[in-house]
Write a protein that holds these residues in place. Structure first.
Motif, PDB file in Angstrom:
ATOM      1  N   PRO A 216      13.048 -52.199 -90.910  1.00  0.00           N
ATOM      2  CA  PRO A 216      14.301 -51.189 -91.413  1.00  0.00           C
ATOM      3  C   PRO A 216      14.072 -50.869 -92.804  1.00  0.00           C
ATOM      4  N   GLU A 217      13.559 -51.829 -93.858  1.00  0.00           N
ATOM      5  CA  GLU A 217      13.297 -51.392 -95.131  1.00  0.00           C
ATOM      6  C   GLU A 217      12.532 -50.384 -95.208  1.00  0.00           C
ATOM      7  N   GLN A 218      11.277 -50.346 -94.716  1.00  0.00           N
ATOM      8  CA  GLN A 218      10.263 -49.442 -94.716  1.00  0.00           C
ATOM      9  C   GLN A 218      10.727 -48.075 -94.216  1.00  0.00           C
ATOM     10  N   LEU A 219      11.178 -48.095 -93.033  1.00  0.00           N
ATOM     11  CA  LEU A 219      11.930 -46.993 -92.425  1.00  0.00           C
ATOM     12  C   LEU A 219      12.805 -46.220 -93.341  1.00  0.00           C
ATOM     13  N   ALA A 220      13.818 -47.049 -94.110  1.00  0.00           N
ATOM     14  CA  ALA A 220      14.510 -46.401 -95.073  1.00  0.00           C
ATOM     15  C   ALA A 220      13.867 -45.645 -96.059  1.00  0.00           C
ATOM     16  N   VAL A 221      12.837 -46.378 -96.548  1.00  0.00           N
ATOM     17  CA  VAL A 221      12.028 -45.834 -97.668  1.00  0.00           C
ATOM     18  C   VAL A 221      11.437 -44.674 -97.334  1.00  0.00           C
ATOM     19  N   ALA A 222      10.605 -44.382 -96.015  1.00  0.00           N
ATOM     20  CA  ALA A 222       9.983 -43.216 -95.509  1.00  0.00           C
ATOM     21  C   ALA A 222      11.095 -42.051 -95.413  1.00  0.00           C
ATOM     22  N   PHE A 223      12.224 -42.160 -95.192  1.00  0.00           N
ATOM     23  CA  PHE A 223      13.451 -41.256 -95.128  1.00  0.00           C
ATOM     24  C   PHE A 223      14.301 -41.095 -96.374  1.00  0.00           C
ATOM     25  N   GLU A 257       7.464 -32.519 -89.146  1.00  0.00           N
ATOM     26  CA  GLU A 257       8.665 -33.135 -89.931  1.00  0.00           C
ATOM     27  C   GLU A 257       9.295 -33.850 -88.513  1.00  0.00           C
ATOM     28  N   TYR A 258       9.982 -35.156 -89.167  1.00  0.00           N
ATOM     29  CA  TYR A 258      10.665 -35.904 -88.147  1.00  0.00           C
ATOM     30  C   TYR A 258      12.181 -36.241 -89.009  1.00  0.00           C
ATOM     31  N   ALA A 259      13.264 -36.235 -87.956  1.00  0.00           N
ATOM     32  CA  ALA A 259      14.572 -36.283 -88.569  1.00  0.00           C
ATOM     33  C   ALA A 259      15.032 -37.996 -88.046  1.00  0.00           C
ATOM     34  N   LEU A 260      15.866 -38.377 -89.160  1.00  0.00           N
ATOM     35  CA  LEU A 260      16.641 -39.458 -88.829  1.00  0.00           C
ATOM     36  C   LEU A 260      18.034 -39.130 -88.398  1.00  0.00           C
ATOM     37  N   VAL A 261      18.497 -39.516 -87.164  1.00  0.00           N
ATOM     38  CA  VAL A 261      19.724 -38.719 -86.648  1.00  0.00           C
ATOM     39  C   VAL A 261      20.542 -39.739 -86.348  1.00  0.00           C
ATOM     40  N   LYS A 266      23.838 -45.887 -83.590  1.00  0.00           N
ATOM     41  CA  LYS A 266      22.394 -46.134 -83.999  1.00  0.00           C
ATOM     42  C   LYS A 266      21.628 -44.880 -84.677  1.00  0.00           C
ATOM     43  N   LEU A 267      20.547 -45.050 -85.323  1.00  0.00           N
ATOM     44  CA  LEU A 267      20.111 -44.064 -85.877  1.00  0.00           C
ATOM     45  C   LEU A 267      18.809 -43.939 -84.935  1.00  0.00           C
ATOM     46  N   LEU A 268      18.307 -42.560 -84.539  1.00  0.00           N
ATOM     47  CA  LEU A 268      17.228 -42.282 -83.485  1.00  0.00           C
ATOM     48  C   LEU A 268      16.128 -41.399 -84.620  1.00  0.00           C
ATOM     49  N   VAL A 269      14.989 -41.818 -84.376  1.00  0.00           N
ATOM     50  CA  VAL A 269      13.697 -40.898 -84.949  1.00  0.00           C
ATOM     51  C   VAL A 269      13.263 -39.943 -84.135  1.00  0.00           C
ATOM     52  N   LEU A 270      13.435 -38.736 -84.389  1.00  0.00           N
ATOM     53  CA  LEU A 270      13.043 -37.675 -83.378  1.00  0.00           C
ATOM     54  C   LEU A 270      12.223 -36.561 -84.372  1.00  0.00           C
ATOM     55  N   ALA A 271      11.423 -35.827 -83.555  1.00  0.00           N
ATOM     56  CA  ALA A 271      10.867 -34.694 -84.077  1.00  0.00           C
ATOM     57  C   ALA A 271      12.074 -33.666 -84.476  1.00  0.00           C
ATOM     58  N   ALA A 272      11.964 -33.081 -85.860  1.00  0.00           N
ATOM     59  CA  ALA A 272      13.231 -32.258 -86.239  1.00  0.00           C
ATOM     60  C   ALA A 272      13.255 -31.050 -85.475  1.00  0.00           C
ATOM     61  N   ASP A 273      12.289 -30.471 -85.027  1.00  0.00           N
ATOM     62  CA  ASP A 273      12.376 -29.246 -84.051  1.00  0.00           C
ATOM     63  C   ASP A 273      13.037 -29.655 -82.664  1.00  0.00           C
ATOM     64  N   LEU A 274      13.058 -31.006 -82.348  1.00  0.00           N
ATOM     65  CA  LEU A 274      13.530 -31.518 -81.089  1.00  0.00           C
ATOM     66  C   LEU A 274      14.787 -32.194 -80.949  1.00  0.00           C
ATOM     67  N   LEU A 284      24.693 -36.733 -76.248  1.00  0.00           N
ATOM     68  CA  LEU A 284      24.977 -37.407 -77.681  1.00  0.00           C
ATOM     69  C   LEU A 284      25.293 -36.314 -78.611  1.00  0.00           C
ATOM     70  N   GLN A 285      26.254 -36.726 -79.556  1.00  0.00           N
ATOM     71  CA  GLN A 285      26.437 -35.809 -80.640  1.00  0.00           C
ATOM     72  C   GLN A 285      25.677 -36.542 -81.953  1.00  0.00           C
ATOM     73  N   GLY A 286      25.189 -35.910 -82.877  1.00  0.00           N
ATOM     74  CA  GLY A 286      24.533 -36.414 -83.995  1.00  0.00           C
ATOM     75  C   GLY A 286      24.458 -35.874 -85.340  1.00  0.00           C
ATOM     76  N   GLU A 287      24.301 -36.358 -86.326  1.00  0.00           N
ATOM     77  CA  GLU A 287      23.865 -35.847 -87.608  1.00  0.00           C
ATOM     78  C   GLU A 287      22.683 -36.508 -88.128  1.00  0.00           C
ATOM     79  N   VAL A 288      22.001 -35.382 -88.684  1.00  0.00           N
ATOM     80  CA  VAL A 288      20.680 -35.768 -89.411  1.00  0.00           C
ATOM     81  C   VAL A 288      20.908 -36.092 -90.871  1.00  0.00           C
ATOM     82  N   ILE A 289      20.507 -37.335 -90.974  1.00  0.00           N
ATOM     83  CA  ILE A 289      21.087 -38.117 -92.341  1.00  0.00           C
ATOM     84  C   ILE A 289      19.546 -38.155 -93.297  1.00  0.00           C
ATOM     85  N   GLY A 290      18.483 -37.702 -92.576  1.00  0.00           N
ATOM     86  CA  GLY A 290      17.216 -37.737 -93.483  1.00  0.00           C
ATOM     87  C   GLY A 290      16.216 -37.246 -92.561  1.00  0.00           C
TER      88      GLY A 290
END
Length: 937
Positions: A216-223, A257-261, A266-274, A284-290
C-alpha cells in the motif's frame, strides 16, 4: 416443280448435334488412358521451355467435393493452355497423407487405445484407399496428369525426404525447443496450427476481480498520496475464469492514465477512461482521489485472490481500454501476450505455472480445483472469488472464440514444450525468417493482386511456427535429447540422415520401432528418444524439397512457376511452403501464387448439408457431363466467391450448346475440303472472309493473352461472343447462301471453306484447355485419326490467315478497314429491325422476300457501296440499293419478282434458261455455267 435439294452443297459431319456427354465422356477418358495420352504429350513437349505448376496436395480423406473439382479443373486448364502455348508443362498430382483427421477417422472406426503401430498401419491403409477413390473422380473430370505415379507424402521416400528437409533447417539454426503458449485442442490432445483454428460464437463467464494491494505504501506514492486511507485493489476483467488459478502478474499500459477510485469501503485502481463504465457495471458510486500514468505503477505487488501468491505489475503496451478495466491479469502459460511480457521481465520458463493438463483437466495437486475439467471449473472459480470477496461483477456474454476446425470445440492457449521454427531467429547474424519471408512476398507475382497484402499481413504478425505434434500418424521429429540438459545430441544432423535412410526403406515405422542403442551405442542411456511428430503443414510445406527436387525431380524444376490453391491457403500451404523455402533456400519455392475463392450457392451461401444446397461433382458429371463442370469453372471470375446452382449450371449448358452448334456447322461445311489441295490464295479471299479472318486473329491473340494471365472467364466470354455474334448472328448467317448454292469447287465456296478451316482450327485449340472432351471429339473429325490429339499440337499458327487478311494492305491498315465492316454490321442490324417490322405487318415472309433501300452519307455510304451488288447477301435480301443522302434512312418493300426454287431469292431473271424455268440466273450459272461472279460476300 423440280427438286433442287440434291444440287445444293448440304453440310454433313459425323460430329453430332447432341454431345450426350454423361454417356460418352467415360469412354473418352478410357481412351486417353489406353492410348497413354499424357505420356504422348510429355514426349511431344520434350525440349521445350518448362512451365511447372506444383500441385498442392488435397487431403486423403473423404470424397472430393465441388471445391476440389474447381481446383483441379483450374489446374488442368492452366497445364493444357501452357502446353498449347509451347511449354513442357507436366502435371504430377499429389496427396497429403498424414495428420490428425486420418488418425481421428481410424479412431472412430476402430476405437481408441489401439497400439501405436496398429494405428499407423490402419492410417496408411485408409489413406491409400481414399487416394484411389479421389484419383478416379479427378480423372473423370478430364484432368490429365501422371496419375500412375503421383506423389504421396506417406511414400517412404517422401517421409525420408521430409526428415532431410527438417535436418537442413536444424543445421541452419532455425529450429528450437521452447515452452510457449500454443493453440491446444483437448479432443485432439495436441497443439494446432493457425490454419486449423476457426472462430465461432461462444458463451463465457465475464468477471471483474479485485486483487488486493500487498504494498500500500508504494501504491500511495504512485498516486502521489501520503498514504492509502483504505485498502487498495487493482481490478481486472476476464472471460476466462479458469485462468485465474494460474495468475502470476498484472499487466498495465505504461502510457495510459489510471485512477484511484474511492468506492466507500475500498479503493479501486482502474483505467481513468473506464471509471464511469466500470462503476456503473458494479453498481457503485465513487470518487477519484488520485491519478497516475501506468509507468508509475510498475513492479507494485498485489495479492492473488485465493492463493498465497504475489502478482506484480508488469508494463505491457498491448493493454487497451476498448473493454474491461484497463488492467489485464497475466497467466503466462495461457496467453501469448502474457507469456511474452513474462519473459520480457526476465522471468524463467521454470517459473511458469501450468496447472492445466493436455486433457483440459487441472492437475490433482491444484488447491480447490484439482481434477476438474476447466470448463466445468469456471462456475466453481467464480463462486470461490465471491466467497473471498474478490468478485465485483459476474455476467454471461457471447463472443467470437477460437475453436478446433475438426471437433468444433473451444480451444485454449496452453504453454507446452514444443519445437518451433523461429520467425525472428537470426542464424549467424543473418536476416530473420520474417524478413526473408516478407521479401519473398515482394518477389512473388499474385493472381489476383489482393493476395499479396493478405499474405504479407499474416507473415508480419505471426508468432513462431510450432511444428511439433503429439500424435501417432505423422512424420517423426527424430531427435535425441540429453536427459539432464535437454539439449539435442551434438551429432543430430548426422543421426537424422541415418534415420532417413531407415525410413526410406521401411517408412516412419522405422523410427518408432528403433532402439536408440542402434544409433547411439553406449550413449543411449543418456538420451531420450522423443515421440513427437511434425505438423502436417510441414509435410506439404516441404514438397518443394522432397518432391520437386526429390521423388519427382525429373518432372519438376525449382522454383515452381505457379502454386494454385483456394484463398484459405494463404495461411496454409502457401504459407508453410514460403517459410520452409526461406529457411532451406532463402527464397519462396514459387514464382507466382494464384488464388481462387470458395464455392457458394446461387444466393452466396456456404455449401451445407443442413441447408440442402450442396452440389456434388460426381452427380453433375453423371447428369450433365464433366464438360459442363469444366465450363462452369472457367466461366466464373474465381478471384472472389464462385457460385453454383442448378440455375447456373442450366445457363452453362445453354452456353455449351451454342459453342457446340457453331463447331458442328464449321465441321459440316468443311467436310469435303482438303486444305492443301483446295485452299485459295490470300489475295483471292472474299472481302467478308477477310474480315472474318481478322476477327479470328483478334480472338486468337486476345484469348492467348487471357490464358497467360489466368483470366479464363474472359476466354469463355470471348469464345461465346465470337460463336453467337461474330459467327452465328453475322458471318455464318451470311455465308450459308454461298456455301450451299455456289458451285462445289468454285473460288466463292473455297474461299469460304478456307476461312472456315482457319476458324475451326483456331476455335478448337482455343477451347481445348476448357472444353477438353469436345475439342478432342472435334479434332478426331478434323483429322480423321483416332491416334492424334489436339493436345499434341500448339495454338493455331495464324500466319496464313493473317496473310489473307492483310493481302493488298499495309499491315497496319486492316484495322481501319475492319471498321468499315463494323459500320456495315450496324446498318445490317437496323435493316433487320425494319424487315421485322414489315414482317409483323404481314407484307413479307422471310427477309429474302424483301428489297431494301438504304439512304446514307459519308463513311457509311462508302462502306455500303464498297460491297456493290453483294450487299444484298450481307442483308440476306433479294435486292439492296444504296442512295447517297444526308437524310439517312431505310426503306423495305416486298419483292415483285419470282422466287428461285433453289436459292429462294426473288429475282427478275428467274426462268432465264427455258430448260430450267424455276432457277434464277446465278443458280443457272452455278449449276450449268462457269459460276456466278461474286467477290465481296
Amino acid at each position: 416443280m423440280a427438286d433442287y435439294k440434291p444440287t445444293l452443297n448440304m453440310p454433313d459431319t459425323a460430329f453430332p448435334m447432341r454431345g450426350d456427354l454423361p454417356k460418352r465422356e467415360p469412354g473418352w477418358v478410357q481412351q486417353w488412358q489406353q492410348k497413354k495420352l499424357y505420356e504422348k504429350i510429355r514426349k511431344a513437349s520434350r525440349g521445350r521451355p518448362q512451365f511447372i505448376l506444383h500441385d498442392g496436395p488435397p487431403y486423403a480423406n473423404g470424397n472430393i467435393h465441388i471445391g476440389h473439382a474447381l481446383n483441379k479443373i483450374l489446374k488442368d486448364i492452366i497445364v493444357r493452355s501452357k502446353t498449347l502455348a509451347g511449354f513442357d508443362a507436366p502435371y504430377v498430382p499429389g496427396w497429403d497423407c498424414h495428420g490428425l483427421p486420418i488418425e481421428h477417422k481410424v479412431e472412430v472406426t476402430h476405437g481408441k487405445h489401439l497400439p501405436a503401430d496398429k494405428v499407423r498401419e490402419l492410417c496408411r491403409a485408409y489413406a491409400a484407399e481414399q487416394i484411389d477413390g479421389q484419383r478416379k473422380d479427378f480423372i473423370r473430370l478430364g484432368v490429365l496428369g501422371d496419375w500412375n505415379n503421383p506423389y504421396r507424402t506417406m511414400d517412404f521416400g517422401n517421409e525420408a525426404g521430409e526428415i532431410r528437409s527438417l535436418a537442413k533447417m536444424v543445421k541452419n539454426g532455425w529450429v528450437f525447443k521452447g515452452l510457449k503458449p500454443v493453440n491446444w485442442c483437448f479432443d485432439c490432445g495436441s497443439a494446432l496450427a493457425e490454419a486449423e483454428v476457426e472462430y465461432e460464437d461462444k458463451k463465457s463467464d465475464a468477471i471483474d476481480v479485485a486483487f488486493a494491494c500487498a504494498q500500500p505504501e508504494q501504491l500511495a506514492v504512485a498516486f502521489q498520496l501520503d498514504s492509502l486511507p483504505k485498502p487498495g485493489y487493482a481490478v481486472i476483467w476476464t472471460t476466462t475464469p479458469w485462468t485465474i488459478p494460474a495468475n502470476q502478474a498484472l499487466n498495465i499500459h505504461p502510457e495510459l492514465e489510471y485512477a484511484l477510485v474511492d468506492v466507500g469501503d475500498k479503493l479501486l485502481v482502474l483505467a481513468a477512461d473506464l471509471v464511469e463504465s466500470c462503476l456503473k457495471r458494479y453498481g457503485l458510486q465513487g470518487e477519484v482521489i488520485g491519478k497516475a500514468e501506468g509507468a508509475r505503477l510498475a513492479s507494485i505487488e498485489f495479492k492473488h485472490p485465493f492463493y498465497d501468491r504475489i502478482s506484480p505489475v508488469y508494463l505491457a503496451e498491448y493493454v487497451g481500454v476498448d473493454a474491461g478495466t484497463g488492467i489485464v491479469h497475466c497467466a503466462p502459460a495461457y496467453g501469448v501476450d502474457d507469456f511474452n511480457i513474462w519473459r520480457a521481465n526476465g522471468r524463467g520458463f521454470d517459473e511458469i505455472l501450468n496447472p492445466v493438463q493436455g486433457s483440459g483437466v487441472y492437475v490433482p495437486s491444484l488447491e480447490f480445483f484439482g481434477g476438474q475439467f476447466i470448463w466445468k471449473a469456471n462456475p466453481n472459480i467464480v463462486e470461490k472469488l465471491r466467497e473471498v470477496g474478490a468478485l465485483l461483477k459476474h455476467e454471461s456474454i457471447s463472443h467470437s472464440y477460437m475453436h478446433c476446425w475438426r471437433h468444433k470445440t473451444p480451444l485454449i492457449y496452453r504453454a507446452t514444450a514444443q519445437w518451433f521454427v523461429g520467425m525472428d531467429t537470426r542464424p549467424d547474424n543473418t536476416s530473420s525468417l520474417r524478413e526473408r519471408a516478407l521479401q519473398a512476398v515482394e518477389d512473388t507475382a499474385f493472381f489476383p493482386a489482393w493476395g499479396k497484402p493478405r499474405l504479407h499481413a499474416m507473415l508480419a504478425n505471426r508468432p513462431d511456427w510450432c511444428i511439433s505434434r503429439q500424435r501417432n500418424w505423422g512424420v517423426p521429429i527424430p531427435f535425441f535429447l540429453h536427459k539432464e540438459t535437454g539439449e539435442l545430441h551434438p551429432r543430430t544432423a548426422e543421426l537424422m540422415e541415418e534415420v532417413a535412410k531407415r525410413v526410406e526403406k521401411a517408412g516412419i515405422e522405422a523410427w518408432f520401432s528403433l532402439d536408440a542403442a542402434e544409433l547411439l551405442g553406449a550413449e543411449a542411456a543418456q538420451y531420450d528418444k522423443i515421440s513427437d511428430t511434425l505438423d502436417v503443414w510441414f509435410d506439404s510445406g516441404t514438397t518443394h524439397d522432397h518432391v520437386m527436387r526429390g521423388s519427382h525431380a525429373a518432372d519438376h524444376a525449382f522454383p515452381a512457376d505457379l502454386y494454385l490453391e483456394g484463398s484459405d491457403q494463404h495461411r496454409g500451404w502457401f504459407h508453410s511452403s514460403l517459410l520452409t523455402g526461406c529457411t532451406i533456400d532463402g527464397r519462396a519455392p514459387y514464382k507466382a501464387l494464384l488464388t481462387h475463392g470458395f464455392v457458394v450457392d446461387g444466393q452466396g451461401r456456404k455449401m451445407s448439408k443442413s441447408l440442402g444446397n450442396t452440389v456434388v461433382p460426381q452427380e453433375v458429371s453423371d447428369k450433365l457431363g464433366s464438360e459442363i463442370l469444366r465450363l462452369w469453372a472457367a466461366s466464373t471470375d474465381y478471384s472472389g466467391e464462385v457460385s453454383i446452382s442448378k440455375e447456373i449450371l442450366d445457363r452453362v449448358v445453354e452456353g455449351y450448346r451454342r459453342v457446340r452448334n457453331t463447331l458442328r456447322f464449321l465441321l459440316a461445311n468443311t467436310a469435303d475440303f482438303d486444305f492443301d489441295a483446295d485452299k485459295v490464295k490470300p489475295e483471292e479471299c472474299f472481302d467478308i472472309d477477310r474480315y472474318a479472318l481478322w476477327l479470328t486473329t483478334q480472338l486468337n491473340t486476345a484469348c492467348q493473352a487471357d490464358y497467360g494471365t489466368y483470366e479464363f472467364h474472359k476466354v469463355v466470354q470471348r469464345l461465346q461472343v465470337f460463336c453467337s455474334e461474330d459467327l452465328g448472328a453475322f458471318y455464318l448467317d451470311i455465308l450459308k447462301d454461298r456455301l450451299y448454292t455456289s458451285a462445289p469447287k468454285s473460288v466463292a465456296r473455297r474461299s469460304a471453306q478456307t476461312t472456315l478451316y482457319y476458324i475451326t482450327h483456331t476455335l478448337v485449340r482455343l477451347m481445348a484447355p476448357i472444353l477438353s472432351f469436345t475439342a478432342e471429339e472435334a479434332w478426331q473429325v478434323i483429322t480423321g485419326r483416332d491416334d492424334d490429339s489436339v493436345m499434341l499440337h500448339q495454338w493455331f499458327d495464324a500466319a496464313e490467315a493473317t496473310a489473307a487478311v492483310t493481302a493488298g494492305y499495309a499491315t497496319d491498315d486492316y484495322a481501319a478497314d475492319a471498321s468499315r465492316w463494323e459500320l456495315i454490321r450496324t446498318v445490317r442490324a437496323d435493316v433487320a429491325k425494319q424487315i421485322e417490322a414489315v414482317r409483323t405487318e404481314g407484307k413479307v415472309g422471310s427477309s429474302l422476300q424483301a428489297e431494301v433501300e438504304v439512304r446514307a452519307s459519308g463513311d457509311k455510304y462508302r462502306a455500303l457501296t464498297s460491297l456493290g451488288d453483294d450487299l444484298r447477301f450481307v442483308f440476306i435480301t433479294s435486292q439492296a440499293r444504296v442512295t447517297e443522302s444526308s437524310d439517312e434512312g431505310i426503306s423495305v418493300t416486298p419483292s415483285a419478282h419470282t422466287k428461285c426454287a433453289r436459292c429462294w431469292h426473288y429475282r427478275a431473271d428467274v426462268g432465264r434458261n427455258a430448260a430450267h424455268p424455276e432457277l434464277c440466273g446465278r443458280c443457272d450459272d452455278n449449276l450449268h455455267g462457269a459460276g456466278e461472279a461474286r467477290s465481296r460476300a
